[in-house]
Design a protein around this motif. Structure first.
Motif, PDB file in Angstrom:
ATOM      1  N   GLN A   1      16.997   8.737  67.375  1.00 25.93           N
ATOM      2  CA  GLN A   1      18.393   9.157  67.388  1.00 25.93           C
ATOM      3  C   GLN A   1      19.293   7.943  67.196  1.00 25.93           C
ATOM      4  O   GLN A   1      19.346   7.066  68.057  1.00 25.93           O
ATOM      5  CB  GLN A   1      18.751   9.855  68.699  1.00 25.93           C
TER       6      GLN A   1
ATOM      7  N   GLY B   1      25.637   8.725  67.455  1.00 25.43           N
ATOM      8  CA  GLY B   1      26.454   9.779  66.863  1.00 25.43           C
ATOM      9  C   GLY B   1      25.696  10.746  65.988  1.00 25.43           C
ATOM     10  O   GLY B   1      26.302  11.595  65.333  1.00 25.43           O
ATOM     11  N   GLN B   2      24.401  10.638  65.974  1.00 19.96           N
ATOM     12  CA  GLN B   2      23.576  11.494  65.112  1.00 19.96           C
ATOM     13  C   GLN B   2      22.660  12.385  65.935  1.00 19.96           C
ATOM     14  O   GLN B   2      22.488  12.187  67.142  1.00 19.96           O
ATOM     15  CB  GLN B   2      22.734  10.629  64.176  1.00 19.96           C
ATOM     16  N   GLY B   3      22.078  13.347  65.237  1.00 24.11           N
ATOM     17  CA  GLY B   3      21.063  14.166  65.866  1.00 24.11           C
ATOM     18  C   GLY B   3      19.727  13.449  65.875  1.00 24.11           C
ATOM     19  O   GLY B   3      19.622  12.279  65.512  1.00 24.11           O
ATOM     20  N   LEU B   4      18.716  14.152  66.291  1.00 24.50           N
ATOM     21  CA  LEU B   4      17.379  13.572  66.376  1.00 24.50           C
ATOM     22  C   LEU B   4      16.641  13.807  65.070  1.00 24.50           C
ATOM     23  O   LEU B   4      16.637  14.921  64.535  1.00 24.50           O
ATOM     24  CB  LEU B   4      16.595  14.189  67.535  1.00 24.50           C
TER      25      LEU B   4
ATOM     26  N   GLN C   1      26.066  22.109  62.436  1.00 24.80           N
ATOM     27  CA  GLN C   1      26.760  22.471  63.659  1.00 24.80           C
ATOM     28  C   GLN C   1      28.265  22.263  63.489  1.00 24.80           C
ATOM     29  O   GLN C   1      28.702  21.260  62.924  1.00 24.80           O
ATOM     30  CB  GLN C   1      26.278  21.623  64.841  1.00 24.80           C
TER      31      GLN C   1
ATOM     32  N   ARG D   1      32.170  19.357  65.076  1.00 26.28           N
ATOM     33  CA  ARG D   1      31.490  18.128  65.455  1.00 26.28           C
ATOM     34  C   ARG D   1      32.050  17.561  66.743  1.00 26.28           C
ATOM     35  O   ARG D   1      31.343  16.931  67.525  1.00 26.28           O
ATOM     36  CB  ARG D   1      31.599  17.082  64.345  1.00 26.28           C
TER      37      ARG D   1
ATOM     38  N   PHE E   1      23.310  20.028  71.097  1.00 25.77           N
ATOM     39  CA  PHE E   1      22.540  20.030  69.863  1.00 25.77           C
ATOM     40  C   PHE E   1      21.909  21.388  69.626  1.00 25.77           C
ATOM     41  O   PHE E   1      21.432  22.042  70.558  1.00 25.77           O
ATOM     42  CB  PHE E   1      21.415  18.988  69.919  1.00 25.77           C
TER      43      PHE E   1
ATOM     44  N   PHE F   1      16.939  18.930  63.981  1.00 21.29           N
ATOM     45  CA  PHE F   1      18.159  18.905  64.774  1.00 21.29           C
ATOM     46  C   PHE F   1      19.407  18.778  63.911  1.00 21.29           C
ATOM     47  O   PHE F   1      19.403  18.090  62.883  1.00 21.29           O
ATOM     48  CB  PHE F   1      18.123  17.718  65.746  1.00 21.29           C
ATOM     49  N   GLY F   2      20.476  19.424  64.383  1.00 18.88           N
ATOM     50  CA  GLY F   2      21.793  19.176  63.812  1.00 18.88           C
ATOM     51  C   GLY F   2      22.376  17.898  64.385  1.00 18.88           C
ATOM     52  O   GLY F   2      21.757  17.239  65.234  1.00 18.88           O
ATOM     53  N   ASP F   3      23.568  17.547  63.924  1.00 19.66           N
ATOM     54  CA  ASP F   3      24.212  16.316  64.376  1.00 19.66           C
ATOM     55  C   ASP F   3      24.970  16.471  65.685  1.00 19.66           C
ATOM     56  O   ASP F   3      25.514  15.500  66.207  1.00 19.66           O
ATOM     57  CB  ASP F   3      25.155  15.789  63.293  1.00 19.66           C
ATOM     58  N   GLY F   4      25.032  17.694  66.207  1.00 18.68           N
ATOM     59  CA  GLY F   4      25.596  17.895  67.528  1.00 18.68           C
ATOM     60  C   GLY F   4      27.079  18.193  67.544  1.00 18.68           C
ATOM     61  O   GLY F   4      27.809  17.919  66.579  1.00 18.68           O
TER      62      GLY F   4
ATOM     63  N   ARG G   1      30.158  17.211  70.039  1.00 13.89           N
ATOM     64  CA  ARG G   1      30.557  16.394  71.184  1.00 13.89           C
ATOM     65  C   ARG G   1      31.710  17.085  71.880  1.00 13.89           C
ATOM     66  O   ARG G   1      32.803  17.196  71.321  1.00 13.89           O
ATOM     67  CB  ARG G   1      30.956  14.991  70.737  1.00 13.89           C
TER      68      ARG G   1
END
Lengths: 113, 113
Positions: free
Chosen positions: A38, A41-44, B6, B9, B91, B104-107, B109
């Motif tokens: 990771q 600021g990014q996903g996994l 996602q 953001r 996520f 995974f997406g970037d989430g 926050r």
């Protein structure tokens, strides 16, 4: 209880040095094992996976991991670290019959120039 | 490359407001996961769907959180009412089959003031 342990919370290496990140798992049967990375600021992102067969698995970005049943370990290695490898690394396991992906606490890697 | 998407953001809102987070899984993936990541707790699985049916939401506070998949291209996670302790990165991940690697997406926050 099933668990994944990453003993090192934070590791610092010099660019060009070799790297080994430790991971131990606690499962009754051989689990499916994964390493994710990771970046801030990014996903996994999946680096590599082990399901069965050859115990040395190759992944992306020059990483590899070795499954050792006798030690219940799945350590991640890279022969020469690049500055762009600075990130957090998660070891995770999935055991057949369970729906949950169990994550280790993560190891944060810093790379010195 | 196919990606998990996602939205939003980033989300900042006041406590008590409803928050809806959306996830578009990779086309063809039939498993969807929602995770929450905080500094204190790390990555926690909140909910898991297979073929749009919720299979495990034991990690989710039931009184204020809800997760749904109205169709195969959309998963939602709602918090109502939101509280400051819900501040985290959420996520979404999708996969083809149980036990296979998750993408995974970037989430999102989320900050609850």
């Amino acid at each position: 209880a099933q668990s994944v342990t990453q003993p090192d919370i934070h590791i610092t290496v010099s660019e060009g040095a070799s790297l080994e990140l430790r991971c131990n798992y606690s499962y009754g049967a051989t689990p499916y094992l994964f390493w994710y990375v990771q970046s801030p600021g990014q996903g996994l992102q999946l680096l590599l996976k082990y399901f069965s067969g050859d115990t040395l698995v190759q992944g992306i970005k020059g990483f590899e991991a070795e499954f050792k049943r006798s030690q219940s370990s799945f350590n991640l290695r890279k022969p020469s670290v690049h500055w762009s490898d600075a990130a957090e690394y998660f070891c995770t396991a999935f055991s057949g019959g369970y729906n949950k992906l169990i994550f280790g606490a993560g190891t944060r890697l810093a790379v010195h120039p | 490359d196919a990606r998990v998407t996602q939205t939003p953001r980033h989300k900042v809102t006041e406590m008590g407001q409803e928050v809806t987070m959306r996830c578009q899984p990779i086309l063809g993936h039939n498993t969807v996961f929602w995770y929450r990541q905080t500094m204190m707790q790390g990555l926690e699985l909140l909910a898991y769907f297979r073929n749009r049916a919720p299979l495990d939401d034991s990690g989710m506070p039931k009184d204020r959180f809800s997760a749904e998949m109205p169709d195969a291209t959309l998963a939602t996670l709602k918090i109502q009412p939101s509280e400051p302790r819900d501040s985290a990165v959420y996520f979404c991940a999708s996969g083809e089959l149980t036990g296979q690697p998750q993408h995974f997406g970037d989430g999102t926050r989320l900050s609850i003031l």
